[in-house]
Design a protein around this motif. Structure first.
Motif, PDB file in Angstrom:
ATOM      1  N   UNK A 176      -3.981  16.899   6.650  1.00 55.90           N
ATOM      2  CA  UNK A 176      -2.935  16.005   6.134  1.00 55.90           C
ATOM      3  C   UNK A 176      -3.538  14.696   5.633  1.00 55.90           C
ATOM      4  N   UNK A 177      -4.549  14.203   6.333  1.00 58.39           N
ATOM      5  CA  UNK A 177      -5.193  12.950   5.925  1.00 58.39           C
ATOM      6  C   UNK A 177      -6.042  13.132   4.665  1.00 58.39           C
ATOM      7  N   UNK A 178      -6.598  14.325   4.490  1.00 52.31           N
ATOM      8  CA  UNK A 178      -7.452  14.586   3.331  1.00 52.31           C
ATOM      9  C   UNK A 178      -6.661  14.786   2.040  1.00 52.31           C
ATOM     10  N   UNK A 179      -5.500  15.398   2.166  1.00 56.02           N
ATOM     11  CA  UNK A 179      -4.746  15.792   0.973  1.00 56.02           C
ATOM     12  C   UNK A 179      -3.837  14.671   0.481  1.00 56.02           C
ATOM     13  N   UNK A 180      -3.738  14.509  -0.840  1.00 56.10           N
ATOM     14  CA  UNK A 180      -2.764  13.560  -1.371  1.00 56.10           C
ATOM     15  C   UNK A 180      -1.342  14.034  -1.033  1.00 56.10           C
ATOM     16  N   UNK A 181      -0.438  13.087  -0.858  1.00 49.75           N
ATOM     17  CA  UNK A 181       0.933  13.417  -0.456  1.00 49.75           C
ATOM     18  C   UNK A 181       1.609  14.390  -1.417  1.00 49.75           C
ATOM     19  N   UNK A 182       1.346  14.256  -2.700  1.00 49.19           N
ATOM     20  CA  UNK A 182       2.036  15.121  -3.670  1.00 49.19           C
ATOM     21  C   UNK A 182       1.511  16.560  -3.644  1.00 49.19           C
ATOM     22  N   UNK A 183       0.372  16.806  -2.999  1.00 53.82           N
ATOM     23  CA  UNK A 183      -0.152  18.159  -2.887  1.00 53.82           C
ATOM     24  C   UNK A 183       0.066  18.773  -1.508  1.00 53.82           C
ATOM     25  N   UNK A 184       0.476  17.947  -0.549  1.00 56.18           N
ATOM     26  CA  UNK A 184       0.695  18.430   0.814  1.00 56.18           C
ATOM     27  C   UNK A 184       2.082  19.061   0.883  1.00 56.18           C
ATOM     28  N   UNK A 185       2.181  20.378   1.197  1.00 59.64           N
ATOM     29  CA  UNK A 185       3.463  21.073   1.110  1.00 59.64           C
ATOM     30  C   UNK A 185       4.408  20.852   2.291  1.00 59.64           C
ATOM     31  N   UNK A 186       3.914  20.259   3.358  1.00 52.91           N
ATOM     32  CA  UNK A 186       4.730  20.073   4.555  1.00 52.91           C
ATOM     33  C   UNK A 186       5.118  18.615   4.728  1.00 52.91           C
ATOM     34  N   UNK A 187       6.193  18.345   5.459  1.00 54.64           N
ATOM     35  CA  UNK A 187       6.521  16.949   5.749  1.00 54.64           C
ATOM     36  C   UNK A 187       5.415  16.306   6.579  1.00 54.64           C
ATOM     37  N   UNK A 188       5.071  15.078   6.266  1.00 54.65           N
ATOM     38  CA  UNK A 188       4.087  14.349   7.052  1.00 54.65           C
ATOM     39  C   UNK A 188       4.786  13.726   8.262  1.00 54.65           C
ATOM     40  N   UNK A 189       3.998  13.227   9.203  1.00 50.08           N
ATOM     41  CA  UNK A 189       4.608  12.540  10.341  1.00 50.08           C
ATOM     42  C   UNK A 189       5.421  11.343   9.854  1.00 50.08           C
ATOM     43  N   UNK A 190       4.913  10.650   8.874  1.00 53.49           N
ATOM     44  CA  UNK A 190       5.638   9.514   8.311  1.00 53.49           C
ATOM     45  C   UNK A 190       7.002   9.963   7.768  1.00 53.49           C
ATOM     46  N   UNK A 191       7.005  11.101   7.050  1.00 52.06           N
ATOM     47  CA  UNK A 191       8.268  11.640   6.536  1.00 52.06           C
ATOM     48  C   UNK A 191       9.241  11.969   7.663  1.00 52.06           C
ATOM     49  N   UNK A 192       8.733  12.573   8.710  1.00 53.09           N
ATOM     50  CA  UNK A 192       9.592  12.963   9.822  1.00 53.09           C
ATOM     51  C   UNK A 192      10.138  11.754  10.579  1.00 53.09           C
ATOM     52  N   UNK A 193       9.331  10.731  10.702  1.00 52.60           N
ATOM     53  CA  UNK A 193       9.763   9.556  11.466  1.00 52.60           C
ATOM     54  C   UNK A 193      10.626   8.597  10.671  1.00 52.60           C
ATOM     55  N   UNK A 194      10.383   8.534   9.367  1.00 53.21           N
ATOM     56  CA  UNK A 194      11.063   7.502   8.578  1.00 53.21           C
ATOM     57  C   UNK A 194      11.825   8.094   7.394  1.00 53.21           C
TER      58      UNK A 194
END
Length: 77
Positions: free
Chosen positions: A57-75
């Protein structure tokens, strides 16, 4: 970066395979035994899966990461 991502995917796949193998045969006789198996066998493998996914998750840019990030889930807005 490609090497790091490939390494991360390999580690994630290995961790998922271990978790699946550990989880499959669990047929505990009691709730206490089940809790101990979860603590001793499953939880460490779950943590390995999480660590591998967190690294990717840290390596991939947000627009290429297919899953919600922790930031997305929390905020989520």
């Amino acid at each position: 970066m490609l090497g790091e991502v490939c390494d991360g995917v390999t580690k994630l796949k290995a961790a998922l395979d271990r978790l699946e193998r550990v989880n499959a045969p669990l047929r505990p006789a009691s709730r206490l035994e089940h809790a101990r198996l979860m603590r001793d066998e499953v939880l460490p493998d779950q943590n390995a899966v999480r660590a591998a996914a967190d690294r990717l998750e840290k390596l991939m840019p947000d627009d290429l990461w297919p899953l919600p990030t922790y930031r997305d889930l929390l905020f989520i807005k």
